[in-house]
Design a protein around this motif. Sequence first.
Motif, PDB file in Angstrom:
ATOM      1  N   CYS A 139       0.810  -1.214   0.000  1.00 14.82           N
ATOM      2  CA  CYS A 139       0.000   0.000   0.000  1.00 14.82           C
ATOM      3  C   CYS A 139       0.845   1.267   0.000  1.00 14.82           C
ATOM      4  N   ASN A 140       2.038   1.206   0.497  1.00  8.70           N
ATOM      5  CA  ASN A 140       2.988   2.327   0.419  1.00  8.70           C
ATOM      6  C   ASN A 140       4.390   1.773   0.642  1.00  8.70           C
ATOM      7  N   ASN A 178       5.449   0.574   4.289  1.00 12.24           N
ATOM      8  CA  ASN A 178       4.974  -0.765   4.584  1.00 12.24           C
ATOM      9  C   ASN A 178       5.781  -1.815   3.832  1.00 12.24           C
ATOM     10  N   GLN A 221      -3.142  -0.114   6.462  1.00 14.88           N
ATOM     11  CA  GLN A 221      -3.466  -0.420   5.060  1.00 14.88           C
ATOM     12  C   GLN A 221      -2.968  -1.801   4.644  1.00 14.88           C
ATOM     13  N   GLU A 222      -1.869  -2.250   5.235  1.00 12.07           N
ATOM     14  CA  GLU A 222      -1.296  -3.514   4.773  1.00 12.07           C
ATOM     15  C   GLU A 222      -2.123  -4.712   5.205  1.00 12.07           C
ATOM     16  N   SER A 238      -5.061  -5.041   4.328  1.00 10.19           N
ATOM     17  CA  SER A 238      -5.786  -5.382   3.098  1.00 10.19           C
ATOM     18  C   SER A 238      -4.965  -6.309   2.214  1.00 10.19           C
ATOM     19  N   PHE A 256     -11.686  -3.494   3.987  1.00  7.90           N
ATOM     20  CA  PHE A 256     -10.401  -3.864   3.390  1.00  7.90           C
ATOM     21  C   PHE A 256     -10.509  -5.127   2.531  1.00  7.90           C
TER      22      PHE A 256
END
Length: 559
Positions: free
Chosen positions: A48-49, A52, A442-443, A445, A492
């Motif tokens: 996600c970025n 991460n 986010q990770e 997901s 997610f």
Amino acid sequence: MQTTIGNYLWERLKQLGVRYVFGVPGDFNLQLLEQLHDIDGIEFVGNCNELNASYAADGYARLNGIAAIITTYGVGDLSALCGIAGSCAEHLPVVMITGVPPLYVMRNRLRVHHSMAEGNFDNIMNCAREFTSSGARITPSNAAIEIDRALTTCWQERCPVYLQIPSNISYLNINAPTLPLTRTFAPSDSLQLSEARKLIQEQLHQAKQPLILVDMDADRSQIHTELQTLADHCQIPYASFRSGKAILDESSPLWLGHYPNAPESAVSQWLANADCIIATAPCYSEGSSMVATDEFPIEKTIYLRGEDVTIAGETYEGVSAQQLMAELIRELPTAHNKRPPLPRKAAPLPLTHQVNEALTHAKLWPHITSYFQAKDVIIGEMGCSHIGLLDQPLPHGCHYIAQSIWGAIGFSLPALLGTMMAAPERRHWLFIGDGSLQMTVQELSTILNRGLKPTIILLNNQGYTIERFILGENAAYNDIASWDHQSLIQAFAPKASIFYRRVATHGALDQALTQRPDDQACIIELTLDPMDAPQLLHTFGPKTADFDYGPRGPQRRQH
């Protein structure tokens, strides 16, 4: 043999055992990702970025031995750099690959996006240089040499490296060596190795009360198996710094506990009379011993590091710890310095709890660790989770992961993705607080949408409890927004089948842990009082405040 620069890079990583490359696509690295897609046996895992991605690569390296991350120039590099610095601090080999602007752009100092738009393309390299052991900007003329040099350095020095691949050259052909890269450490100087081995054998033979003391480098240098063999064969008790938890078997009667500890503890009492101490590169920090200690007399202490060993104050350079330990194990005597086995310690009495008793840290950690099995992977987020797990002995073969030195909150959730990609056949547990979760949530997901099936224990204590114990018990800066975690999980991964429970009592926790299925990801949210914490945090918090702020700090204000 001729191949393209991009293919050469991916094949070399594959030869070192890298099967997954974490990262985020960007226009300067898309051509590399196209080439990666065409190679069997190595796969891109999109994150996600970039932060991460770097944490996921760190987790992957801890179980796989080496990892790789790919970013795009500038914005991607700097976003990932916090995680790369953590891998540097904790001695983990991670290859950081970045797609950079075309070679002609950099040579002619043209102004492009993802840069400062002033023609300087050295600034990002300079930033990365502070946290990597090697860096290179690849060109058609240096590609094979520099790629091999960087990857070998990464493995042998247990430290991240940084490779810039200009976007217009990855499809160019180069002459490639035919011999594969292998995971080998630099060979030892034979005379130094022989002398060091003999001295260690002599000390062990004469010792009446030896001790093995391990830190994280026992794992990074890949000598933990040999140390366990040495301890078991010669019945040598062992302990670890807190940053070396579970590297050696904590279910053995030889396990004394963590160092430092209370003066009356088993490890302190044994250390007080130890006449031979084998220590693996202790990292003196708040997580272990604050400062170097004089409890280890020079004449009695053997320090094992990756490429040298110190015996009685004399350092022998050019001695591979792996080769040294292999020789020691190969020549273990059959009887003459084998000590009688230590008596097996009595198992602690299980803590009892009422079904409707509210969850508290005092009973939570012995309770929940009773559900662990041999060879589980257990990840403790820095804070209450790590502190609570530290003093719980783990079953044989468990792998414990925490970012003890760098201590970035939020590390553990993306690291879980990395560990599960590295060892999908093992059970993975993550313990993380609600504040840490918000850093890198986010990770989750990625984990759920890839069909991975961890057990995640979420400690909901309404903020940063560890910080409250240091300073600002009721301060707004230690509060966080309240989330509906169940709805977030569904958002997610709307198509995933997930076992979720929110529990507030020990009875409900037992029911959730017993009912959780093996074929689903399991997320169990624990409702905890914001000012309840593991006992160690009650002393750690005030000590940290005094260390950080001094005798006139705000922690001394009268209330």
